[in-house]
Scaffold this active site. Structure first.
Site, PDB file in Angstrom:
ATOM      1  N   LYS A 193      31.058  48.079  32.283  1.00  0.00           N
ATOM      2  CA  LYS A 193      30.599  47.489  33.548  1.00  0.00           C
ATOM      3  C   LYS A 193      30.043  48.571  34.467  1.00  0.00           C
ATOM      4  CE  LYS A 193      32.494  46.830  37.462  1.00  0.00           C
ATOM      5  NZ  LYS A 193      33.466  46.614  38.516  1.00  0.00           N
ATOM      6  N   ASP A 212      31.010  41.621  35.823  1.00  0.00           N
ATOM      7  CA  ASP A 212      32.111  41.815  36.770  1.00  0.00           C
ATOM      8  C   ASP A 212      32.815  40.463  36.938  1.00  0.00           C
ATOM      9  OD1 ASP A 212      30.434  40.290  38.322  1.00  0.00           O
ATOM     10  OD2 ASP A 212      30.771  41.455  40.138  1.00  0.00           O
TER      11      ASP A 212
END
Ligand code: SF4
Length: 295
Positions: A193, A212
């Protein structure tokens, strides 16, 4: 039966038949007006019990069911329509974390875990005034950094990650944040991420899709994935979204999560994606809801 007690008879007005025929309940007209549906379809304001996944108390609503056979939520036309609506809604969005370099973005992204961007943006200007370079942060111990990042939460782990990443960047990458996924993944506290945020937002490299908490939730609600694991969700998204949209798509979905598609009570009545969204945890719907499509 005691004398004088008369069994209840159907009303002569025939109101039961009207209910069975699907007459809108009082208030449905106001819903129609809000939805701008022109009377074609009766939008469903869900009861509190139904929003929690329980049974409905209203006669005109039905709970979420299984998706019909043959329905393909990742059909290219459907995905294209979702992307188009996101584009119309959020044409020029980007990362909300304040930064002036790849290093600042990397630190801000590490600090943003389990925190809000607003919170991180309150902390980073002073942090980078105090420690303006990678080398300055690499010279610290994690304990020395802790007071500066305390308000972002999980400050012990975050301090370790930031100082560890700074030391490795200085030692192995000449003080420069690498623009390569494999190298970024060697930094402490950096998973896909964070690496995708830095690669996409700073280096403009589409190596993957940022997953996310918002992308996780909304991709599931929109049935773009059935997975529960961020890495698997990313793989699913990479298969169905054109590569030149990976970076923007993630930014748009993150903004959508902040503005409308909230985790607890999504604002479906205001959502331009409403009639292509079959999420089982919608708060309002003009289309059938699929019980497996939820956050
Ligand atoms: S309709 Fe509701 S659940 Fe679906 S994307 Fe919009 S806000 Fe989210």
């Amino acid at each position: 039966m005691p004398r004088g007690v008369v069994p209840r008879q159907p009303a002569r007005t025939g109101r039961q038949e009207k209910v069975r025929a699907g007459r809108p309940l009082p208030g449905a007209k106001a819903d129609l007006k809000r939805a701008g549906q022109g009377g074609k379809q009766i939008p469903r304001q869900l009861s509190r019990a139904q929003r929690k996944g329980g049974p409905s108390r209203s006669r005109t609503t039905t709970g979420p069911g299984k998706a019909p056979k043959g329905y393909n939520p990742i059909a290219p036309e459907r995905v294209a329509e979702i992307l188009k609506r996101l584009n119309d809604l959020y044409p020029e969005v980007t990362c909300a974390l304040t930064h002036r370099s790849a290093w600042e973005l990397l630190v801000a992204t590490i600090l943003s875990a389990q925190s809000t961007d607003v919170n991180v943006n309150r902390v980073t200007p002073e942090l980078f005034r105090k420690y303006p370079t990678v080398q300055a942060l690499a010279a610290l111990t994690p304990e020395q950094l802790e007071p500066d990042v305390r308000s972002t939460g999980f400050f012990r782990n975050k301090s370790k990650s930031v100082v560890g990443a700074a030391k490795k960047i200085v030692a192995d990458f000449g003080g420069q944040v690498p623009d390569d996924m494999d190298k970024l993944l060697t930094l402490p506290g950096v998973a896909r991420k964070t690496a995708n945020v830095v690669l996409g937002t700073w280096f403009k490299k589409a190596e993957g899709v940022v997953v996310d908490t918002h992308v996780f939730r909304i991709s599931r609600r929109l049935e773009l994935t059935k997975e529960n694991d961020p890495q698997k969700i990313e793989q699913d998204l990479m298969k169905i979204i054109p590569r030149d949209r990976w970076i923007l798509f993630a930014h748009q979905v993150i903004w959508h999560g902040r503005k409308l598609c909230f985790a607890r009570k999504p604002n479906c009545v205001e959502c331009p994606l409403e009639n292509v969204c079959h999420a089982g945890d919608k708060t309002w719907s003009t289309v059938e809801m699929h019980k497996d499509a939820k956050a």
